[in-house]
Design an enzyme around this catalytic site. Structure first.
Site, short mmCIF file in Angstrom:
data_model
loop_
_atom_site.label_atom_id
_atom_site.label_comp_id
_atom_site.label_asym_id
_atom_site.label_seq_id
_atom_site.Cartn_x
_atom_site.Cartn_y
_atom_site.Cartn_z
N GLU A 165 0.81 -1.25 -0.03
CA GLU A 165 0.02 -0.01 0.07
C GLU A 165 0.79 1.23 0.07
O GLU A 165 0.84 1.93 1.10
CB GLU A 165 -1.06 0.19 1.28
CG GLU A 165 -1.96 -1.15 1.39
CD GLU A 165 -3.16 -0.97 2.40
OE1 GLU A 165 -2.90 -0.12 3.33
OE2 GLU A 165 -3.98 -1.65 2.40
N GLU A 350 -5.52 -8.68 1.02
CA GLU A 350 -5.73 -8.16 2.46
C GLU A 350 -7.27 -7.91 1.92
O GLU A 350 -7.64 -7.23 1.04
CB GLU A 350 -5.42 -6.95 2.89
CG GLU A 350 -3.94 -7.09 3.58
CD GLU A 350 -3.48 -6.00 4.21
OE1 GLU A 350 -4.35 -4.98 4.50
OE2 GLU A 350 -2.35 -5.54 4.37
C1 FCB Z 1 -4.26 -1.91 5.55
C2 FCB Z 1 -2.83 -2.10 6.07
C3 FCB Z 1 -2.87 -3.22 7.13
C4 FCB Z 1 -3.88 -3.15 8.04
C5 FCB Z 1 -5.25 -3.11 7.33
C6 FCB Z 1 -6.62 -3.02 8.27
O1 FCB Z 1 -4.31 -0.64 5.04
O2 FCB Z 1 -2.03 -2.75 5.13
O3 FCB Z 1 -1.40 -3.29 7.75
O4 FCB Z 1 -3.78 -1.96 9.03
O5 FCB Z 1 -5.28 -1.91 6.39
#
Ligand code: FCB
Length: 468
Positions: A165, A350
Site C-alpha cells: 500500500e 488483504e
Molecule cells: C491496511 C494495512 C494493514 C492493516 C489493514 C487494516 O491498510 O495494509 O496493515 O492496517 O489496512
C-alpha cells in the site's frame, strides 16, 4: 452439500496476512535499528491510548506456536512482511540475526506445508533513511535491502511483494499528517509517489537480475470511488480521486504512465518523472489487492487537502471503524482491474473486518457472526468475479491475528484469531472455525451465513469539518 454451495477453482490459494510491526513486538531486539513507526509510537498523541508495538503479540518469540495455529486452520499460504530496520540497522550494514528470524519462520512454514508470501516493505522505514520517501536515496537504499533479503531467502520463498500500500504511506504520511513522517506537503506529493514506485521497480529488477524464478508483484490498496448521488461534478471528481489513489501507482507499474491529474494536484512538471518509467514498469507476475470498502467522492472545496468530504450515502452498513460494507463494490473493482489494466494474475492480499473492543462485548469479539457475514459476502463476490473470468488466484484474510492497528492501537480487532493482549493467549474466533471449513471444502454455502449481522449504520451529517 446444498445446491447453494459455491466452489473455488482447484489450487485456489487460501491464506491469511499479517505485517511485521503489527505482530512481532520487540522491534529493537537482536541488533535491529529504529524505524519511523517505532519513533511514531513513542511520540505523545500519535497512537490511540498512547499504545506502542513493543510487545504487540510477541510473534517474534511465539512464531512456532503461530505457525502451528496456521496449520490447524489449514492455510495453504501465509503473507507476512519483513522488517527493513531489523535487516539493515545502518546503511550498508547487514544484521544476520534479523535475517535469522525470518529464516526460522520460513523454515517453520515450509515444514508445515504452508507457502510463504513475503512483503519487503509494510511501512517500516529505518530512521537512518533521512527524508524518508521525499528522498530519492531511500529508493536506492531499498534496492540494497531487497538484494540482501532475496539472497538470504529467495531460494525458499516463492512469492514476493515489493511494497504494501504505497498510496496509504504517501497520503496519510505526506498529506494528512496521521502517519509518519506527519507531513502535509501537497507540492512534494508526486516526488513521494515516484520514489515509492521507483523502490518497487528497483526491487523487481534486483529479483530478476539475481536470477530467481518465483513470482514478484506489488500490493496496492484499491477501492472503487462512488458518489453520494448522481451529480456529474461529483462523478468527475470520483474519477480524479481514482487517479490520485490508484492510478498514480497502477498507471506507471502497468506501463500506462502517471495520470495527468497527479501533476495538476501538485503543480509540477511530468517530464522530470519520465526517465525512471522503464524501471517502474517492468512486468510483474501478480497484482495484490488490499480491499476493505469503497470510498465516496464529493467535490467539497476546502473540506481537506483533497477537497473531498468523504461523507457516504446515508443508511449504509459499516464496520466498527466506519468504513462502508459493500461487497458488490469488491466485485466491480476486481472486474475493473482486469478489464482496464489487463493484469495477468490477481491475489486479494488483504480483506477483513474490525470489531472494536470498546464497542463490542467480550463474547461478541469471539462469537463474531458479523465478521463471518462480511467474509462470506465478500468471498461470494470474489467467486462471482472468477466466474466472470477474472484471474483471481488466491485470497488472504486480514488478519490472522488481532494486532497493533497503527494509529488506532489495539482497539480495532481484525483477527480470525483473538489475542488477549495481557496474557497473549490466542483463541480461534467463530470466523476462524468458519474459514477453516471454507478452506477444507474449497467453498461454502452462502445460504448458511449468519442472519442479521450487527453492522453499525452510517448517518450522513453533511460535510464534515476540516480535519487536516
Ligand atoms: C491496511 C494495512 C494493514 C492493516 C489493514 C487494516 O491498510 O495494509 O496493515 O492496517 O489496512
Amino acid at each position: 452439500m446444498s445446491n447453494h454451495f459455491i466452489s473455488f477453482p482447484d489450487n485456489f490459494l487460501w491464506g491469511a496476512a499479517t505485517s511485521s510491526f503489527q505482530i512481532e513486538g520487540y522491534p529493537l531486539a537482536d541488533g535491529a535499528g529504529k524505524s519511523n513507526w517505532y519513533e511514531w509510537t513513542k511520540t505523545p498523541g500519535r497512537i490511540e491510548n498512547g499504545q506502542d508495538a513493543d510487545i504487540a503479540i510477541d510473534h517474534y518469540h511465539q512464531y512456532k506456536t503461530d505457525v502451528a495455529l496456521m496449520k490447524q486452520m489449514g492455510l495453504k499460504t501465509y503473507r507476512f512482511s519483513i522488517s527493513w530496520p531489523r535487516i539493515i540497522p545502518e546503511r550498508g550494514k547487514v544484521n544476520e540475526k534479523g535475517l535469522d528470524f525470518y529464516r526460522r519462520l520460513v523454515d517453520e512454514l515450509l515444514q508445515a506445508g504452508i507457502t510463504p508470501n513475503a512483503t519487503l516493505f509494510h511501512w517500516e522505514v529505518p530512521t537512518w533513511a533521512k527524508g524518508e520517501w521525499t528522498n530519492r536515496e531511500t529508493a536506492l537504499a531499498f534496492k540494497e535491502y531487497a538484494e540482501v533479503v532475496f539472497k538470504a531467502l529467495g531460494d525458499k520463498v516463492p512469492m514476493w511483494a515489493t511494497l504494501n500500500e504505497p498510496q496509504i504511506v504517501a497520503e496519510i504520511g505526506y498529506l494528512q499528517k496521521f502517519f509518519p513522517p506527519g507531513k502535509a506537503d501537497r507540492a512534494g506529493y508526486a516526488k513521494v509517489v515516484h520514489h515509492l514506485n521507483l523502490a518497487h521497480g528497483l526491487a523487481v529488477k534486483a529479483y530478476r537480475d539475481l536470477g530467481f524464478k518465483g513470482q514478484i508483484g506489488v500490493v496496492l490498496a484499491l477501492c472503487p470511488w462512488k458518489t453520494k448521488n448522481d451529480d456529474p461534478v461529483a462523478k468527475a471528481y470520483a474519477d480524479k480521486m481514482w487517479d490520485l489513489h490508484a492510478d498514480a501507482f497502477l498507471g506507471p507499474v502497468m506501463g500506462k504512465g502517471y495520470p495527468s491529474f497527479l501533476f495538476e494536484f501538485t503543480g509540477d512538471d511530468p517530464k522530470a518523472y519520465e526517465k525512471d518509467m522503464p524501471i517502474i514498469s517492468q512486468p510483474i507476475d501478480f497484482l495484490g489487492i488490499n480491499h476493505y470498502n469503497p470510498n465516496y467522492a464529493a467535490y467539497a472545496p476546502g473540506a481537506n487537502i483533497f477537497d473531498n468530504d468523504w461523507a457516504m450515502k446515508d443508511g449504509i452498513p459499516t464496520n466498527d471503524l466506519g468504513w462502508p460494507v459493500d461487497p458488490e463494490a469488491f466485485y466491480d473493482l476486481l472486474v475493473y482491474l482486469w478489464e482496464r489494466y489487463g493484469v495477468k494474475q490477481l491475489f486479494v492480499t488483504e480483506n477483513g473486518f474490525p470489531t472494536r473492543e470498546s464497542k463490542r462485548t467480550a463474547e461478541e469479539l469471539i462469537e463474531d457472526d458479523v465478521r463471518v457475514h462480511y467474509y462470506g459476502t465478500y468471498l461470494q463476490q470474489a467467486q462471482r468475479a472468477i466466474q466472470a473470468g477474472v484471474p483471481l488466484k488466491g485470497y488472504y484474510a486480514w488478519s490472522l491475528f488481532d494486532n497493533f492497528e497503527w494509529c488506532f492501537g489495539y482497539d480495532p480487532r481484525f483477527g480470525l484469531i483473538h489475542v488477549d493482549f495481557k496474557t497473549l493467549k490466542r483463541t480461534f474466533k467463530k470466523s476462524a472455525d468458519w474459514y477453516k471449513q471454507v478452506i477444507a471444502q474449497n467453498g461454502f454455502d452462502p445460504a448458511l451465513l449468519p442472519k442479521d449481522p450487527d453492522y453499525p449504520i452510517y448517518h450522513d451529517e453533511g460535510v464534515r469539518a476540516k480535519t487536516f
